[in-house]
Design a protein around this motif. Structure first.
Motif, PDB file in Angstrom:
ATOM      1  N   ASN A 116     -42.688 -35.457  75.750  1.00  0.00           N
ATOM      2  CA  ASN A 116     -43.597 -36.243  76.531  1.00  0.00           C
ATOM      3  C   ASN A 116     -43.117 -37.516  76.947  1.00  0.00           C
ATOM      4  O   ASN A 116     -43.191 -38.111  78.019  1.00  0.00           O
ATOM      5  CB  ASN A 116     -44.944 -36.166  75.913  1.00  0.00           C
ATOM      6  N   ILE A 117     -42.244 -38.282  76.088  1.00  0.00           N
ATOM      7  CA  ILE A 117     -41.892 -39.450  76.223  1.00  0.00           C
ATOM      8  C   ILE A 117     -40.693 -39.781  77.093  1.00  0.00           C
ATOM      9  O   ILE A 117     -40.581 -40.397  78.062  1.00  0.00           O
ATOM     10  CB  ILE A 117     -41.596 -40.505  74.941  1.00  0.00           C
ATOM     11  N   VAL A 118     -39.709 -38.518  76.947  1.00  0.00           N
ATOM     12  CA  VAL A 118     -38.595 -38.689  77.889  1.00  0.00           C
ATOM     13  C   VAL A 118     -39.168 -38.449  79.233  1.00  0.00           C
ATOM     14  O   VAL A 118     -38.662 -39.348  79.986  1.00  0.00           O
ATOM     15  CB  VAL A 118     -37.727 -37.566  77.387  1.00  0.00           C
ATOM     16  N   PRO A 119     -39.739 -37.537  79.706  1.00  0.00           N
ATOM     17  CA  PRO A 119     -40.497 -37.424  81.073  1.00  0.00           C
ATOM     18  C   PRO A 119     -40.838 -38.932  81.447  1.00  0.00           C
ATOM     19  O   PRO A 119     -40.817 -39.063  82.698  1.00  0.00           O
ATOM     20  CB  PRO A 119     -41.305 -36.456  81.253  1.00  0.00           C
ATOM     21  N   PHE A 120     -41.673 -39.368  80.659  1.00  0.00           N
ATOM     22  CA  PHE A 120     -42.414 -40.671  81.176  1.00  0.00           C
ATOM     23  C   PHE A 120     -41.390 -41.720  81.439  1.00  0.00           C
ATOM     24  O   PHE A 120     -41.498 -42.651  82.600  1.00  0.00           O
ATOM     25  CB  PHE A 120     -43.397 -41.182  79.954  1.00  0.00           C
ATOM     26  N   VAL A 121     -40.222 -41.894  80.542  1.00  0.00           N
ATOM     27  CA  VAL A 121     -39.203 -42.812  80.824  1.00  0.00           C
ATOM     28  C   VAL A 121     -38.627 -42.537  82.219  1.00  0.00           C
ATOM     29  O   VAL A 121     -38.722 -43.694  82.943  1.00  0.00           O
ATOM     30  CB  VAL A 121     -38.308 -42.876  79.726  1.00  0.00           C
ATOM     31  N   GLY A 122     -38.302 -41.357  82.527  1.00  0.00           N
ATOM     32  CA  GLY A 122     -37.786 -41.146  83.861  1.00  0.00           C
ATOM     33  C   GLY A 122     -38.573 -41.334  84.948  1.00  0.00           C
ATOM     34  O   GLY A 122     -38.280 -41.934  86.009  1.00  0.00           O
ATOM     35  N   ILE A 123     -39.667 -40.441  84.958  1.00  0.00           N
ATOM     36  CA  ILE A 123     -40.765 -40.739  85.769  1.00  0.00           C
ATOM     37  C   ILE A 123     -41.202 -41.958  86.139  1.00  0.00           C
ATOM     38  O   ILE A 123     -41.809 -42.601  87.193  1.00  0.00           O
ATOM     39  CB  ILE A 123     -41.825 -39.467  85.796  1.00  0.00           C
ATOM     40  N   GLY A 124     -41.506 -42.750  84.888  1.00  0.00           N
ATOM     41  CA  GLY A 124     -41.957 -44.004  84.919  1.00  0.00           C
ATOM     42  C   GLY A 124     -40.909 -44.834  85.784  1.00  0.00           C
ATOM     43  O   GLY A 124     -41.708 -46.000  86.380  1.00  0.00           O
ATOM     44  N   LEU A 125     -39.803 -44.930  85.427  1.00  0.00           N
ATOM     45  CA  LEU A 125     -38.599 -45.758  86.233  1.00  0.00           C
ATOM     46  C   LEU A 125     -38.821 -45.502  87.610  1.00  0.00           C
ATOM     47  O   LEU A 125     -38.973 -46.453  88.592  1.00  0.00           O
ATOM     48  CB  LEU A 125     -37.440 -45.587  85.655  1.00  0.00           C
ATOM     49  N   LEU A 126     -38.714 -44.409  88.249  1.00  0.00           N
ATOM     50  CA  LEU A 126     -39.140 -43.889  89.556  1.00  0.00           C
ATOM     51  C   LEU A 126     -40.324 -44.728  90.016  1.00  0.00           C
ATOM     52  O   LEU A 126     -40.504 -45.070  91.303  1.00  0.00           O
ATOM     53  CB  LEU A 126     -38.982 -42.564  89.861  1.00  0.00           C
ATOM     54  N   TYR A 127     -41.409 -44.539  89.225  1.00  0.00           N
ATOM     55  CA  TYR A 127     -42.859 -44.807  89.838  1.00  0.00           C
ATOM     56  C   TYR A 127     -42.659 -46.622  89.934  1.00  0.00           C
ATOM     57  O   TYR A 127     -43.255 -47.132  90.934  1.00  0.00           O
ATOM     58  CB  TYR A 127     -43.786 -44.470  88.552  1.00  0.00           C
ATOM     59  N   ALA A 128     -42.371 -47.192  88.774  1.00  0.00           N
ATOM     60  CA  ALA A 128     -42.091 -48.642  88.831  1.00  0.00           C
ATOM     61  C   ALA A 128     -41.358 -49.181  90.369  1.00  0.00           C
ATOM     62  O   ALA A 128     -41.544 -50.219  90.752  1.00  0.00           O
ATOM     63  CB  ALA A 128     -41.243 -49.139  87.461  1.00  0.00           C
ATOM     64  N   LEU A 129     -40.347 -48.171  90.280  1.00  0.00           N
ATOM     65  CA  LEU A 129     -39.592 -48.440  91.878  1.00  0.00           C
ATOM     66  C   LEU A 129     -40.241 -48.270  93.074  1.00  0.00           C
ATOM     67  O   LEU A 129     -39.865 -48.539  94.059  1.00  0.00           O
ATOM     68  CB  LEU A 129     -38.081 -47.892  91.612  1.00  0.00           C
ATOM     69  N   SER A 130     -41.319 -47.212  92.900  1.00  0.00           N
ATOM     70  CA  SER A 130     -42.016 -47.050  94.159  1.00  0.00           C
ATOM     71  C   SER A 130     -42.848 -48.141  94.741  1.00  0.00           C
ATOM     72  O   SER A 130     -43.476 -47.680  95.822  1.00  0.00           O
ATOM     73  CB  SER A 130     -42.638 -45.595  94.018  1.00  0.00           C
ATOM     74  N   GLY A 131     -42.967 -49.147  94.147  1.00  0.00           N
ATOM     75  CA  GLY A 131     -43.845 -50.230  94.817  1.00  0.00           C
ATOM     76  C   GLY A 131     -45.336 -50.130  94.378  1.00  0.00           C
ATOM     77  O   GLY A 131     -46.157 -50.438  95.309  1.00  0.00           O
ATOM     78  N   PRO A 132     -45.929 -49.793  93.409  1.00  0.00           N
ATOM     79  CA  PRO A 132     -47.328 -49.624  93.048  1.00  0.00           C
ATOM     80  C   PRO A 132     -47.630 -51.025  92.817  1.00  0.00           C
ATOM     81  O   PRO A 132     -47.025 -52.103  92.459  1.00  0.00           O
ATOM     82  CB  PRO A 132     -47.362 -48.945  91.740  1.00  0.00           C
TER      83      PRO A 132
END
Length: 159
Positions: free
Chosen positions: A86-102
């Motif tokens: 669960n944490i490994v997907p969060f790290v990857g998706i979270g990075l992309l999310y942080a870069l998506s301009g929320p």
């Protein structure tokens, strides 16, 4: 700036990225702690899977009695494996999310809920708490990661 991908030179100044880095560090440290908890249980329960580890507590036939499984060790191991899942997907998706301009407030909500859910999940796993004490925080954390993935796909592919 909302909705724009952040430039790499702006990351350190980006509040969302700093929040991502903070909460990612917290959950990764929590995951690392699970290794120490597993080792603690192995040593205190004298339950090892490798002969060289068991040899620390005895020689020859005497060491073989320490090559065994223990319910507490296995519970800690399963909790650690669940973190990896669960944490490994969060790290990857979270990075992309942080870069998506929320929006910062939305990003903080995602990161804080995920982090809280994973910490609660660990306590629920190790104590153990009766269900849904473990399943609910797992589902909450998983849903947060899915929500971030949806936002990334919506931003990147204009869904």
């Amino acid at each position: 700036r909302r909705g724009e991908m952040a430039k790499s030179t702006q990351l350190i100044d980006n509040e969302v990225f700093r929040a991502y880095a903070t909460y990612t560090a917290i959950v990764l440290l929590k995951m690392m702690l699970m290794s120490l908890i597993t080792a603690y249980y192995r040593i205190t329960r004298k339950a090892f899977v490798n002969p060289e580890d068991a040899a620390s507590f005895g020689k020859g036939e005497n060491a073989k009695k320490f090559l065994r499984t223990d319910p507490d060790v296995e519970r800690a191991r399963r909790g650690h494996l669940n973190d990896l899942e669960n944490i490994v997907p969060f790290v990857g998706i979270g990075l992309l999310y942080a870069l998506s301009g929320p929006e910062l407030s939305t990003a903080l909500l995602h990161f804080r809920i995920f982090t809280g859910a994973r910490i609660f999940h660990t306590f629920a796993y190790l104590l153990p708490l009766p269900q849904p004490g473990r399943g609910l925080p797992w589902a909450v954390g998983y849903s947060v990661t899915l929500s971030m993935a949806y936002k990334v796909l919506k931003t990147a592919w204009l869904l």
